[in-house]
Design an enzyme around this catalytic site. Structure first.
Site, PDB file in Angstrom:
ATOM      1  N   GLU A 110       0.859  -1.199   0.000  1.00 35.92           N
ATOM      2  CA  GLU A 110       0.000   0.000   0.000  1.00 35.92           C
ATOM      3  C   GLU A 110       0.885   1.236   0.000  1.00 35.92           C
ATOM      4  O   GLU A 110       2.040   1.180   0.440  1.00 35.92           O
ATOM      5  CB  GLU A 110      -0.894  -0.084   1.258  1.00 35.92           C
ATOM      6  CG  GLU A 110      -1.691   1.144   1.631  1.00 35.92           C
ATOM      7  CD  GLU A 110      -2.772   1.522   0.635  1.00 35.92           C
ATOM      8  OE1 GLU A 110      -2.456   1.617  -0.564  1.00 35.92           O
ATOM      9  OE2 GLU A 110      -3.916   1.764   1.079  1.00 35.92           O
ATOM     10  N   ASP A 111       0.349   2.350  -0.496  1.00 40.23           N
ATOM     11  CA  ASP A 111       1.142   3.591  -0.479  1.00 40.23           C
ATOM     12  C   ASP A 111       1.108   4.250   0.893  1.00 40.23           C
ATOM     13  O   ASP A 111       2.141   4.615   1.439  1.00 40.23           O
ATOM     14  CB  ASP A 111       0.688   4.555  -1.594  1.00 40.23           C
ATOM     15  CG  ASP A 111      -0.793   4.911  -1.543  1.00 40.23           C
ATOM     16  OD1 ASP A 111      -1.544   4.344  -0.724  1.00 40.23           O
ATOM     17  OD2 ASP A 111      -1.219   5.773  -2.350  1.00 40.23           O
ATOM     18  N   ASP A 114      -3.919   6.032   6.082  1.00 45.70           N
ATOM     19  CA  ASP A 114      -4.399   7.308   6.622  1.00 45.70           C
ATOM     20  C   ASP A 114      -5.393   6.976   7.734  1.00 45.70           C
ATOM     21  O   ASP A 114      -4.998   6.752   8.869  1.00 45.70           O
ATOM     22  CB  ASP A 114      -4.998   8.113   5.460  1.00 45.70           C
ATOM     23  CG  ASP A 114      -5.435   9.516   5.846  1.00 45.70           C
ATOM     24  OD1 ASP A 114      -5.242   9.906   7.001  1.00 45.70           O
ATOM     25  OD2 ASP A 114      -5.960  10.241   4.979  1.00 45.70           O
ATOM     26  N   PHE A 163      -0.773  16.432   3.415  1.00 45.37           N
ATOM     27  CA  PHE A 163      -1.198  15.673   2.245  1.00 45.37           C
ATOM     28  C   PHE A 163       0.010  15.472   1.362  1.00 45.37           C
ATOM     29  O   PHE A 163       0.585  16.415   0.835  1.00 45.37           O
ATOM     30  CB  PHE A 163      -2.340  16.350   1.484  1.00 45.37           C
ATOM     31  CG  PHE A 163      -3.051  15.372   0.597  1.00 45.37           C
ATOM     32  CD1 PHE A 163      -4.022  14.518   1.115  1.00 45.37           C
ATOM     33  CD2 PHE A 163      -2.713  15.248  -0.740  1.00 45.37           C
ATOM     34  CE1 PHE A 163      -4.647  13.567   0.312  1.00 45.37           C
ATOM     35  CE2 PHE A 163      -3.326  14.297  -1.552  1.00 45.37           C
ATOM     36  CZ  PHE A 163      -4.302  13.459  -1.014  1.00 45.37           C
ATOM     37  N   ARG A 176       1.736  11.815  -9.503  1.00 48.41           N
ATOM     38  CA  ARG A 176       2.165  10.426  -9.250  1.00 48.41           C
ATOM     39  C   ARG A 176       3.579  10.153  -9.756  1.00 48.41           C
ATOM     40  O   ARG A 176       4.276   9.312  -9.216  1.00 48.41           O
ATOM     41  CB  ARG A 176       1.222   9.429  -9.953  1.00 48.41           C
ATOM     42  CG  ARG A 176      -0.156   9.326  -9.342  1.00 48.41           C
ATOM     43  CD  ARG A 176      -0.841   8.046  -9.827  1.00 48.41           C
ATOM     44  NE  ARG A 176      -2.280   8.064  -9.625  1.00 48.41           N
ATOM     45  CZ  ARG A 176      -2.903   7.719  -8.508  1.00 48.41           C
ATOM     46  NH1 ARG A 176      -2.198   7.343  -7.459  1.00 48.41           N
ATOM     47  NH2 ARG A 176      -4.212   7.754  -8.404  1.00 48.41           N
TER      48      ARG A 176
HETATM   49  P1  IMP Z   1      -7.475   5.445   4.358  1.00 47.26           P
HETATM   50  O1  IMP Z   1      -8.579   4.500   4.015  1.00 47.26           O
HETATM   51  O2  IMP Z   1      -8.005   6.700   5.021  1.00 47.26           O
HETATM   52  O3  IMP Z   1      -6.361   4.819   5.175  1.00 47.26           O
HETATM   53  O4  IMP Z   1      -6.911   5.995   2.988  1.00 47.26           O
HETATM   54  C1  IMP Z   1      -5.927   5.318   2.303  1.00 47.26           C
HETATM   55  C2  IMP Z   1      -5.821   5.774   0.850  1.00 47.26           C
HETATM   56  O5  IMP Z   1      -6.080   7.164   0.710  1.00 47.26           O
HETATM   57  C3  IMP Z   1      -4.410   5.582   0.366  1.00 47.26           C
HETATM   58  O6  IMP Z   1      -4.289   4.345  -0.292  1.00 47.26           O
HETATM   59  C4  IMP Z   1      -4.186   6.745  -0.554  1.00 47.26           C
HETATM   60  O7  IMP Z   1      -4.543   6.395  -1.882  1.00 47.26           O
HETATM   61  C5  IMP Z   1      -5.112   7.817  -0.066  1.00 47.26           C
HETATM   62  N1  IMP Z   1      -4.393   8.805   0.787  1.00 47.26           N
HETATM   63  C6  IMP Z   1      -4.453   8.953   2.115  1.00 47.26           C
HETATM   64  N2  IMP Z   1      -3.647   9.941   2.545  1.00 47.26           N
HETATM   65  C7  IMP Z   1      -3.051  10.430   1.447  1.00 47.26           C
HETATM   66  C8  IMP Z   1      -2.070  11.476   1.223  1.00 47.26           C
HETATM   67  O8  IMP Z   1      -1.557  12.172   2.136  1.00 47.26           O
HETATM   68  N3  IMP Z   1      -1.702  11.679  -0.069  1.00 47.26           N
HETATM   69  C9  IMP Z   1      -2.203  10.956  -1.114  1.00 47.26           C
HETATM   70  N4  IMP Z   1      -3.105   9.973  -0.952  1.00 47.26           N
HETATM   71  C10 IMP Z   1      -3.533   9.716   0.310  1.00 47.26           C
HETATM   72 MG    MG Z   2      -5.016   7.892  -4.045  1.00 45.52          MG
END
Ligand code: IMP
Ligand code: MG
Length: 187
Positions: A110-111, A114, A163, A176
């Protein structure tokens, strides 16, 4: 580490003056370490690396080249953000791997974690398919969860509360392709 963009990088970033948070060299060094740790963690068995698209695509391709053992590779596409910068909480699986997961060691790449909702939903779905084990390797973790996800075994870096874009991460599909991770918050 320099946090200023060269004019060339600023052009690549569409004129945004991003602050560099993790530069190319720091990322490469950490990816090498993660590859070594993942190699050591799976001395035997079938390893299936599942990259969560699109955000993980650069990290995934660098990481698998640092894993020194046989593996198979597939992708997952989940959607949760739309064009906003705040997690929507709804997770849809837009692409599901063809490969059977039963009996395999799964590493989800995963990237960024959050809110953690995307990963928690995904883990629920994948565990129903009886893999031998499931672990998560995330390039970044914002560490916002009161209780960490137990499957999150490897994290590249702790992310600042900002962000972040670049090295696969986007904002509304921009940024990206940048080779570093930058902060868009005041860019
Ligand atoms: P979560 O479900 O809130 O943990 O969101 C995860 C997904 O949101 C990640 O796989 C990212 O694609 C996107 N995301 C969350 N934070 C960021 C950020 O700071 N920059 C870019 N994408 C983010
Ligand atoms: Mg994204």
């Amino acid at each position: 580490m320099s946090t200023l963009l060269t004019p060339e990088m600023q052009r690549r970033a569409g004129g945004h003056n991003l602050r560099i948070v993790f530069d190319e060299a720091a990322i490469a060094a950490r990816v090498r370490e993660l590859g070594q740790e993942i190699t050591a963690a799976y001395p035997d068995g079938e390893l299936l690396v599942l990259g969560l698209l699109k955000g993980s695509f650069i990290f995934l391709s660098d990481l698998v080249r640092q894993i020194d053992r046989p593996l198979h590779l597939d992708f997952l596409v989940a959607s949760s953000y739309g064009t906003g910068t705040v997690s929507s909480g709804t997770v849809r699986l837009l692409y599901d791997p063809e490969t059977p997961l039963e009996g395999k060691h799964i590493v989800i790449v995963e990237d960024i974690i959050d809110s953690g909702r995307t990963m928690q939903k995904l883990l629920g779905l994948l565990k129903e398919r009886n893999p031998a084990s499931v672990a998560v390797c995330s390039l970044l973790d914002k560490k916002l969860l009161p209780i960490p996800i137990p499957e999150l075994r490897w994290t590249g870096f702790t992310a600042p509360p900002a962000f972040l874009v670049g090295y696969g991460l986007d904002h509304a599909e921009d940024f990206r392709h940048l080779p570093f991770i930058g902060d868009l918050t005041d860019g």
